[in-house]
Structure formats: structure tokens, C-alpha cells
Scaffold this motif. Sequence first.
Motif, mmCIF file in Angstrom:
data_model
loop_
_atom_site.group_PDB
_atom_site.id
_atom_site.type_symbol
_atom_site.label_atom_id
_atom_site.label_comp_id
_atom_site.label_asym_id
_atom_site.label_seq_id
_atom_site.Cartn_x
_atom_site.Cartn_y
_atom_site.Cartn_z
ATOM 1 N N GLN A 85 0.948 -1.188 0.169
ATOM 2 C CA GLN A 85 0.033 -0.103 -0.104
ATOM 3 C C GLN A 85 0.795 1.332 0.181
ATOM 4 O O GLN A 85 0.297 2.468 -0.146
ATOM 5 N N ARG A 86 2.118 1.217 0.053
ATOM 6 C CA ARG A 86 3.116 2.393 0.138
ATOM 7 C C ARG A 86 3.484 2.403 -1.370
ATOM 8 O O ARG A 86 3.710 1.597 -2.190
ATOM 9 N N PRO A 87 3.890 3.820 -1.519
ATOM 10 C CA PRO A 87 4.415 4.173 -2.655
ATOM 11 C C PRO A 87 5.660 3.414 -3.018
ATOM 12 O O PRO A 87 6.713 3.181 -1.989
ATOM 13 N N ALA A 88 6.217 3.202 -4.279
ATOM 14 C CA ALA A 88 7.555 2.485 -4.481
ATOM 15 C C ALA A 88 8.488 3.408 -4.146
ATOM 16 O O ALA A 88 8.459 4.569 -3.856
ATOM 17 N N ASP A 89 9.699 2.697 -3.575
ATOM 18 C CA ASP A 89 10.951 3.345 -3.190
ATOM 19 C C ASP A 89 11.747 3.540 -4.420
ATOM 20 O O ASP A 89 12.763 2.989 -4.833
ATOM 21 N N TRP A 90 11.586 4.858 -4.990
ATOM 22 C CA TRP A 90 12.396 5.074 -6.243
ATOM 23 C C TRP A 90 13.873 5.820 -5.953
ATOM 24 O O TRP A 90 13.682 6.533 -4.953
#
Length: 405
Positions: free
Chosen positions: A383-388
Amino acid sequence: MTVSGIPEHCARLSMQSLMTDPYRILARFREQAPAVAVEHTGYRMWLVTRYEDVRRILAGTSVIRDFVANQHRINTNSRVRPVSQAHLVDASRRSFFERDGADHRRLRGFVNDVFTPDRLAQLRVEVEQLVERLLDTLPVGEPVDLMTAYAYPIAMTVIGDLAGVPSQPRKNIPVWICEMITSPVISEIEHGANQLHAFSVEMAALKRAEPGQDLFTDLLQVRERELMTEDELTSIYLLFLVAGTEAASAIGNGLLTLLRHRDQLDELLATGDSFADAVEEILRFESPFRLMGPRLSTRPVALDGPTIPAGELILLSPGAANHDPLRFPNPDEFDVRRRPSGHLGFGHGPHHCLGYALGRLETTTALRQLFRRYPNTELVHSQRPADWRPGKFMRRLNTLAVILR
């Protein structure tokens, strides 16, 4: 003011927006005009986002890459405000990647036959064996970062073996590369670039002392015949190290995309060996490059109506082009059945990625074998944004935490 003139003000490209929501941001530029003047690191650049325009410019000869030879012209014409920026050693920028015309063809000609069909057939077996060995080492049922434990080891081992890089420094090379191409901190960019340049110089000395059956030794023999300069040799070494890790970006992007589209992953697993086709859609949908490094126009570049003047910096966006609805219907939807021929994930034209076939092989093998062995793998933080990774240019994950099941 029209694109054929020089605007008084430039739009700004937000690094944070390009990290978190690049395709929506780039779509705004694509819908606004064929080319929009933006500011990047204190320079005026023309952002080109439409598929046909990006592809045509890449295929032509109206733009060049050699900034070392043209730096004074660029500073005089395109600098809009003083901004501190990283300084890269000129001697590290003499490969065919940053050269044009006859010099580009000469240098690229020395490596054009690296990835022959026979060599790729041999590499296929080696990559499959490597991936199986790595999968044997991964923990099951507990969180693991697949970028650190899987994607980078695949890419670095393949290019390291091919180029004859000793095993000890291989763990440092991806760190230096990420610093150089994705860090927003000037000192980190310069540190990564300087370390890579110094290592390339060390590799030249090593191959003179201990030649082997590898790509770097072959290139050294070209240098010994005085067909290239020492700076060209070490710059090509550096280029191969950087380009060789690009497969890690595609592997990470592919893993994340398929895990976020579980129904399509299940379809791939149920229908047999169609991962190779899925990789093409992954490269279109989540292109490793949001933006390509800037190019310099040597003559006016005519687009659909407006014209970019000669002597201007141009930013081409494969990420935007691969989401152009005039080329790819419903472009913001991921669809493993799409078969997106002509995508620009590997570039196009004279600077088309030399190792594209190897990159496809590594990515396809990594995805296929991991999901066949662990079909119920899930994201730890779904559910978290991707770690870019930070930066405007590369679409590269920093971490990818999963649980293998």
C-alpha cells in the motif's frame, strides 16, 4: 512566444514529481506542445515528449552528444542562471556514448559484434545458471530486498564476467553508479563518477599486466594498435560498467509491475513461456529512462508546427513517448498481451542500446525463474509508494522488499 523563438521564462521540472508520478507530469508537457522550454541545472532545454518526434530526432543527425567539445557554446547560449553542478572529468567522457558522427561509428565499431547470436546463446545458459544459484540463496517467507539480493547481483555478475572484472570490487560498482546517475547531491555525483573513472584506469593497467579472455582485454588490444586513445579506452570501460547494470533497473521495474498486476502475473504463469513478450510491455510501461541525457541541436529541429533553433539543448523523454496515446492505445494501462513493437525503452537510432538483447535476456530470465519458483511472492509494503531512486532521468528502484512464497 512560439517554440521557434527563445522564451523569456522556462518551465520547471520537479524532481519529486518525476520520481513519484512521472507519466502524468510528462503527459501535461506532451499535451501542451511538441517541445516546451524547461530549466534543468541552470540551463534552458527543450523537452520533447511525443513519440514520433522523439523517435525521429533519435534516428536523425540534427542533434549531438559531445558536450566536452561544445561546452563553451552551451554555456554561452543555454545558461540561464548560475547553479552549482557536478563536474565530471572530461577524460571519462570520450566513449561512443558521448561522441558523434565518424568518432561514434569508429568507437562503436570496435564493440558492435560483442553480442553475436552464438555469444548470446552461451550467455543464456550462464544467466540461467546464475539466476538459479541466486534463488537458492534467497530467504523464503521473510522480507528480502530484491534489488540488493537479486537484481544487482545478476546484472553485475553478467557484465563483470563478460568484461573480466575481478570479483572483489564488484560490490562497490553499483553503489558508485547509483551515486553518479541518480544522486541529487553534487558531492555524491562527483564521488561516484571519480571512483568509476579511477577504477576504469585501474582496469586498463590490470589488463596490461594480466590479459584475459574478456571484453576489456579485447578493447585493450585495440588501444595497443593505436586505433583509440587511452581516454577513449577507459571511457568505454566505464560505459560498459554503467550500461551493464541497467538490467537491474529493468528487472526491478518488472518485478514491481508484475506484483502490482497479480492477475496478469497469474496469466503469464498459466499460459507458459510468454515472459519475453511481457518484458517488452514492461520496458514500455515502466521505461528505465524517464528522460535521456540532453543533446545539442546542430541545426533547426522542425516539429509539428514549431521549430527548435540550432544551438539549443534538447531533452528527449522515452518515458513520455512510450505513453503517447497516438502510438500506444490506453498507454497508462499495463497489458502483457499488448506486444508493443517500436517502444523506445532501449532508445533508437545510432545510439540505440548496444546490449539490448542481453538486457532482454537477463530481465526475462530473472522474472520467469523467480515467479516460477515462488509464484505467490508478495510485496511487503503493497500500500506504500514504491521506493524510487532520486533524480529526473532514471526510473530505478532503490529497494524492493518482498516475501518469497
